[in-house]
Scaffold this motif. Structure first.
Motif, short mmCIF file in Angstrom:
data_model
loop_
_atom_site.label_atom_id
_atom_site.label_comp_id
_atom_site.label_asym_id
_atom_site.label_seq_id
_atom_site.Cartn_x
_atom_site.Cartn_y
_atom_site.Cartn_z
N GLY A 104 0.70 -1.16 -0.05
CA GLY A 104 -0.10 0.06 -0.15
C GLY A 104 0.81 1.12 -0.16
N ALA A 105 2.26 1.09 0.15
CA ALA A 105 3.02 2.34 -0.14
C ALA A 105 2.89 3.05 -1.41
N GLU A 106 3.22 4.38 -1.32
CA GLU A 106 3.02 5.14 -2.47
C GLU A 106 3.95 4.57 -3.76
N GLY A 107 5.19 4.19 -3.22
CA GLY A 107 6.13 3.74 -4.37
C GLY A 107 5.64 2.39 -4.97
N ALA A 108 4.95 1.53 -3.98
CA ALA A 108 4.41 0.40 -4.57
C ALA A 108 3.28 0.56 -5.52
#
Length: 246
Positions: A104-108
């Motif tokens: 759920g991270a921005e980069g992911a």
């Protein structure tokens, strides 16, 4: 482009995330856990795990191969199990939940998980799951007995994107930084500064922490251009985070 360091314990075979591990040696005659593993995945989905990638990884990695043979029939229950040296293999739900949080991270969200640092290899199970979700997995174990066990457990799967390291997890691994994600399988009273330093901007750290000395809580830290953003989620129970090697 930063050159990657070499590793003496590199495992060979799997081309990268999204592919299935090659079949390891059989556990024993007549033992087939595919049906019970499928039921475990169904329970994870019913329990709130929504990521198709995480559910697929949990359904692919054979958890019974990471526990002692006497515990194999309990491998797909949602419980932690002893792996020796006072350590445990995390509950399937805990592994799935933390992996889903990483995704759920921005980069992911924009490009999938890149380079991941795992603190606390244990028996190697979570590293195997992460190998199907990330481009690279650097995994640190501080107990040499478990490091050896993880190496033996992971070897049959031939995961070329998993780098198994022996060292103090509280220090992280600066040579592999920056990391798109950091995940810890042990909790202390505070997040070691090295973890936040080694986390890339846009990356996410997921770890259990006993904040202000209270019960362990699942902690999520997102690193943005403006600084660190912290979220405290549900109560959890993990082994204690310790420094040094043994």
């Amino acid at each position: 482009m930063q050159r990657r360091p070499g590793f003496p314990a590199r495992l060979a075979g799997l081309p990268g995330p999204g592919g299935a591990p090659r079949a390891p040696r059989p556990v024993g005659p007549g033992l087939d856990f595919s049906a019970v593993r499928a039921r475990m995945v169904q329970k994870l989905a019913a329990g709130g795990i929504a990521s198709a990638a995480v559910l697929r990884a949990m359904g692919t990695v054979e958890r019974h191969r990471f526990v002692d043979g006497a515990l194999a029939t309990q491998a797909y229950e949602d419980t932690s199990l002893p792996i020796g040296l006072g350590q445990t293999i995390s509950k399937p739900y805990a592994v799935a939940r933390m992996c889903e949080l990483l995704l759920g991270a921005e980069g992911a969200r924009t490009g999938g998980l890149g380079r991941v640092l795992e603190i606390g290899t244990g028996c190697g199970y979570q590293a195997a799951v992460l190998s199907l979700l990330a481009r690279e997995v650097y995994t640190l174990e501080r107990l040499h007995g478990l490091y050896d066990k993880a190496r033996e457990n992971l070897r049959p799967f031939r995961l070329t994107n998993v780098h198994l390291l022996f060292g103090d997890g509280m220090l992280g691994y600066a040579r592999g930084a920056p990391y798109a994600a950091i995940i810890a399988a042990a909790g202390g009273d505070a997040v070691p500064p090295s973890w936040c330093e080694q986390l890339a901007v846009g990356g996410r750290l997921v770890a259990p922490m006993a904040l202000t000395g209270r019960q362990q809580m699942l902690l999520v830290i997102d690193k943005t251009a403006q600084g660190l953003k912290q979220s405290v989620l549900e109560p959890v129970h993990f082994v204690l985070l310790k420094s040094g090697i043994a």
